[in-house]
Design a protein around this motif. Structure first.
Motif, PDB file in Angstrom:
ATOM      1  N   ARG A  95       0.832  -1.198   0.000  1.00 45.29           N
ATOM      2  CA  ARG A  95       0.000   0.000   0.000  1.00 45.29           C
ATOM      3  C   ARG A  95       0.868   1.250   0.000  1.00 45.29           C
ATOM      4  O   ARG A  95       1.900   1.304   0.654  1.00 45.29           O
ATOM      5  CB  ARG A  95      -0.934   0.026   1.210  1.00 45.29           C
ATOM      6  CG  ARG A  95      -1.909  -1.136   1.253  1.00 45.29           C
ATOM      7  CD  ARG A  95      -3.020  -0.866   2.225  1.00 45.29           C
ATOM      8  NE  ARG A  95      -3.983   0.107   1.685  1.00 45.29           N
ATOM      9  CZ  ARG A  95      -5.231   0.225   2.127  1.00 45.29           C
ATOM     10  NH1 ARG A  95      -5.658  -0.536   3.115  1.00 45.29           N
ATOM     11  NH2 ARG A  95      -6.036   1.105   1.615  1.00 45.29           N
ATOM     12  N   ASN A  96       0.447   2.244  -0.776  1.00 44.89           N
ATOM     13  CA  ASN A  96       1.113   3.547  -0.878  1.00 44.89           C
ATOM     14  C   ASN A  96       2.394   3.509  -1.704  1.00 44.89           C
ATOM     15  O   ASN A  96       3.108   4.511  -1.749  1.00 44.89           O
ATOM     16  CB  ASN A  96       1.416   4.141   0.501  1.00 44.89           C
ATOM     17  CG  ASN A  96       0.165   4.471   1.269  1.00 44.89           C
ATOM     18  OD1 ASN A  96      -0.704   5.169   0.762  1.00 44.89           O
ATOM     19  ND2 ASN A  96       0.066   3.978   2.487  1.00 44.89           N
ATOM     20  N   ASP A  97       2.731   2.362  -2.331  1.00 44.94           N
ATOM     21  CA  ASP A  97       3.894   2.339  -3.214  1.00 44.94           C
ATOM     22  C   ASP A  97       3.683   3.312  -4.372  1.00 44.94           C
ATOM     23  O   ASP A  97       2.592   3.418  -4.935  1.00 44.94           O
ATOM     24  CB  ASP A  97       4.128   0.934  -3.758  1.00 44.94           C
ATOM     25  CG  ASP A  97       4.941   0.077  -2.805  1.00 44.94           C
ATOM     26  OD1 ASP A  97       5.023  -1.143  -3.044  1.00 44.94           O
ATOM     27  OD2 ASP A  97       5.497   0.623  -1.833  1.00 44.94           O
ATOM     28  N   ARG A  98       4.754   4.007  -4.726  1.00 41.18           N
ATOM     29  CA  ARG A  98       4.710   4.970  -5.834  1.00 41.18           C
ATOM     30  C   ARG A  98       5.340   4.339  -7.068  1.00 41.18           C
ATOM     31  O   ARG A  98       6.500   3.912  -7.034  1.00 41.18           O
ATOM     32  CB  ARG A  98       5.448   6.251  -5.440  1.00 41.18           C
ATOM     33  CG  ARG A  98       5.603   7.263  -6.573  1.00 41.18           C
ATOM     34  CD  ARG A  98       6.267   8.506  -6.036  1.00 41.18           C
ATOM     35  NE  ARG A  98       6.622   9.432  -7.108  1.00 41.18           N
ATOM     36  CZ  ARG A  98       6.522  10.745  -7.021  1.00 41.18           C
ATOM     37  NH1 ARG A  98       6.078  11.292  -5.917  1.00 41.18           N
ATOM     38  NH2 ARG A  98       6.892  11.524  -8.016  1.00 41.18           N
ATOM     39  N   LEU A  99       4.597   4.267  -8.168  1.00 40.52           N
ATOM     40  CA  LEU A  99       5.051   3.649  -9.408  1.00 40.52           C
ATOM     41  C   LEU A  99       5.244   4.727 -10.471  1.00 40.52           C
ATOM     42  O   LEU A  99       4.420   5.639 -10.605  1.00 40.52           O
ATOM     43  CB  LEU A  99       4.052   2.613  -9.925  1.00 40.52           C
ATOM     44  CG  LEU A  99       3.925   1.284  -9.171  1.00 40.52           C
ATOM     45  CD1 LEU A  99       3.157   1.451  -7.874  1.00 40.52           C
ATOM     46  CD2 LEU A  99       3.217   0.248 -10.040  1.00 40.52           C
ATOM     47  N   GLU A 100       6.343   4.607 -11.217  1.00 34.43           N
ATOM     48  CA  GLU A 100       6.604   5.496 -12.343  1.00 34.43           C
ATOM     49  C   GLU A 100       6.992   4.633 -13.532  1.00 34.43           C
ATOM     50  O   GLU A 100       7.795   3.700 -13.399  1.00 34.43           O
ATOM     51  CB  GLU A 100       7.719   6.490 -12.006  1.00 34.43           C
ATOM     52  CG  GLU A 100       7.314   7.485 -10.924  1.00 34.43           C
ATOM     53  CD  GLU A 100       8.495   8.247 -10.360  1.00 34.43           C
ATOM     54  OE1 GLU A 100       9.401   7.583  -9.806  1.00 34.43           O
ATOM     55  OE2 GLU A 100       8.507   9.482 -10.462  1.00 34.43           O
ATOM     56  N   PHE A 101       6.442   4.968 -14.699  1.00 31.49           N
ATOM     57  CA  PHE A 101       6.658   4.163 -15.900  1.00 31.49           C
ATOM     58  C   PHE A 101       7.393   5.008 -16.933  1.00 31.49           C
ATOM     59  O   PHE A 101       6.778   5.772 -17.668  1.00 31.49           O
ATOM     60  CB  PHE A 101       5.327   3.655 -16.447  1.00 31.49           C
ATOM     61  CG  PHE A 101       4.528   2.858 -15.452  1.00 31.49           C
ATOM     62  CD1 PHE A 101       3.532   3.456 -14.710  1.00 31.49           C
ATOM     63  CD2 PHE A 101       4.807   1.518 -15.240  1.00 31.49           C
ATOM     64  CE1 PHE A 101       2.792   2.726 -13.793  1.00 31.49           C
ATOM     65  CE2 PHE A 101       4.082   0.775 -14.324  1.00 31.49           C
ATOM     66  CZ  PHE A 101       3.061   1.386 -13.586  1.00 31.49           C
TER      67      PHE A 101
END
Length: 558
Positions: A95-101
């Motif tokens: 939970r609350n992990d930040r993902l960038e692609f």
């Protein structure tokens, strides 16, 4: 950057049905339920999450569900998939992990956030905006409406949205034209935190309000209610009221909730001695019968709930900031560990081992070892201070020393160059103790000690502590440095430690000190024995400084 959601319906976080991805780009925020697996991310228009940016690959990543856990899987993208700033090939999501692609620091996705997002506030606001308050509505019914808004908004944790929704609910309750919330800065000045009119439009300019009433209400820490200025004889100095024909003005201080000594008890919110954190201001260009019908008790209840909401939102933001800070520290610690990972070279004439324990996530101790034609060189350093600043300098220091050892610079010139760097950069009170030792194939040991704890030379169970030393690097620009030499025989050991070892404390506040260190070394104790002795001495008392031990054993020429 364009965003497209091609499947599924939106869902609010915390709904309990599906986990949610929250897409954030600037002020734009959208919720996407993870209602199927795999969930595709990429630049192609058939993806579940389409990000039309050239840095995003056509088939960039998948989010898959396995055994109740969600994982992000990179699909061989060119610019990478990142979780909490770290590039990953596959990572189980929390939970609350930040993902960038592919695109960094422009747009990001939060996986299943702990707290509901501002969309929930907007949805709730749209619900109450359609409710009609009749002229026969009692104060109790109005207060019930507001408290319902307060209870629901109290779970949002988004301060800006709470302020805006608070104003919308207050304007609806009082039927005023304009509402503002002002907050005190750390310096004590007022700043406009939110503004709204009865049409739901944002107000960014507070020049037309009555600042004299605002200042007076805050200065006296008391409510100021003026419901018909045409009947008031005290308008001297109220230029804004006259100039802008303000007929109704209400200003109520927002007082910080005070926690009492008894459990779950709070000080009376209307206590005039409570700290003022801001003000709620409402005005209209007409004399409002609706405002005048709202009793002072109701207005105080509004201000009390507003202050409680704002304080709770601040606490949530502080908690979130703390969580993100810990996340950043964890990433920094991982990077530092990789940067400072020591590959101990194998040489036929010596054996080397080392171990480091940081008292925080990241620290200022480091050791390194480099083998050149001149011999095996070992460096041990301790940067003053702890935490991020010490770790940053330690990484810089390690890189400088490593590059100069590879270049086969004399030891004295290496520490002199480091000292010039520290003093030239004006790093304040930052300095470092450093010891660099180089043992050659024939057992010749040269070392330069810059303010570090003297090394232990263990020969036939006898411990020798050489007195040679120099100033730490970074203290004095014109400092000069000298080295010392001695000859090692097969079986001789050199033990080097940082002061976190000798200054380790037990529950009584006693230090481990040099005597205990020498006693362990005299018994041919290796670095594991030293750490075991420190742990036994501390008996569970946490370390207050980083501890590093390096042991060099000269085995002789083959």
């Amino acid at each position: 950057m364009a965003f497209q959601h091609t499947t599924g319906s939106q869902s609010s976080p915390g709904s309990g049905i599906f986990p949610v991805l929250v897409y954030v780009q600037g002020n734009e925020q959208r919720n996407i339920p993870l209602d199927h697996s795999p969930f595709a991310v990429g630049r192609k228009v058939d993806k579940d999450l389409v990000i039309a940016d050239p840095r995003v690959s056509r088939d960039h990543a998948l989010i898959v569900s396995e055994n109740g856990k969600f994982s992000v899987v990179d699909q061989g993208s060119k610019h990478g998939t990142f979780v909490n700033g770290e590039r990953v090939e596959r990572r189980t999501l929390e939970r609350n992990d930040r993902l960038e692609f592919g695109v960094r620091d422009v747009a990001y996705v939060i996986f299943n956030p702990q707290h509901a997002t501002s969309n929930t506030a907007r949805e709730f606001l749209s619900q109450i905006s359609g409710m009609h308050i009749s002229t026969e509505t009692t104060d109790l019914e109005k207060l019930t409406l507001f408290l319902e808004a307060a209870r629901k908004l109290n779970t949002i944790g988004v301060l800006d949205e709470i302020l805006v929704t608070l104003l919308d609910a207050t304007l609806k309750l009082t039927r005023a034209e304009r509402g503002y919330v002002f907050m005190k800065t750390d310096e004590g000045a007022l700043r406009l935190a939110a503004g709204r009119n009865s049409k739901g439009e944002p107000l960014l300019d507070d020049t037309t309000i009555s600042h004299s009433i605002l200042d007076e209400a805050l200065k006296s820490n008391s409510e100021f209610v003026l419901t018909d200025t045409s009947q008031s004889l005290d308008l001297a100095g109220r230029q804004s009221i006259v100039a802008y024909d303000l007929r109704t003005v209400i200003c109520i201080p927002l007082r910080k909730p005070q926690v009492q000594a008894t459990r779950d008890a709070q000080a009376p919110p209307s206590d005039p001695s409570a700290e003022v954190m801001g003000a709620l201001y409402v005005d209209s260009r007409f004399a409002s019968r609706d405002i005048s019908s709202v009793s002072n008790d109701i207005l105080r209840a509004i201000a009390t709930e507003a202050a409680s909401l704002i304080e709770n939102a601040r606490l949530v933001q502080a908690e979130e900031a703390g969580r993100r800070y810990q996340q950043e520290l964890s990433i920094a610690a991982s990077i530092q560990q990789k940067l400072m990972a020591v590959t101990i070279p194998e040489v036929p004439f010596a054996r080397l081992s080392g171990k480091n324990l940081s008292c925080k996530e990241i620290g200022g101790d480091f050791y390194d070892a480099v083998n050149t034609e001149d011999g095996l060189t070992v460096v041990l350093a301790d940067v003053s201070g702890k935490g991020v600043s010490a770790a940053l300098l330690a990484s810089t220091l390690q890189g400088m020393i490593y590059s100069q050892i590879i270049a086969r610079m004399p030891l004295v010139e290496i520490v002199a160059a480091v000292n010039r760097f520290f003093t030239h950069k004006h790093l304040g009170e930052k300095y470092a103790t450093v010891i660099i030792a180089r043992v050659s194939r024939d057992g010749e040991l040269e070392y330069v000690n810059c303010g570090h704890i003297p090394p232990l030379l263990v020969c036939n169970n006898e411990v020798i502590r050489p007195t040679h030393g120099n100033l730490p690097v970074g203290l004095l620009r014109d400092a000069t440095y000298e080295s010392d030499r001695c000859s090692l025989h097969p079986g001789d050991r050199v033990v080097m430690v940082t002061d976190g070892v000798t200054e380790a404390e037990n529950a009584r506040g006693d230090f481990f000190e040099n005597e205990r260190l020498e006693a362990v070394a005299a018994k041919n104790g290796n670095l594991d024995d030293i750490f075991a002795a420190v742990a036994d001495f501390c008996s569970g008392t946490p370390l207050s400084d980083d501890c590093t031990v390096v042991e060099l054993v000269y085995t002789g020429q083959p």
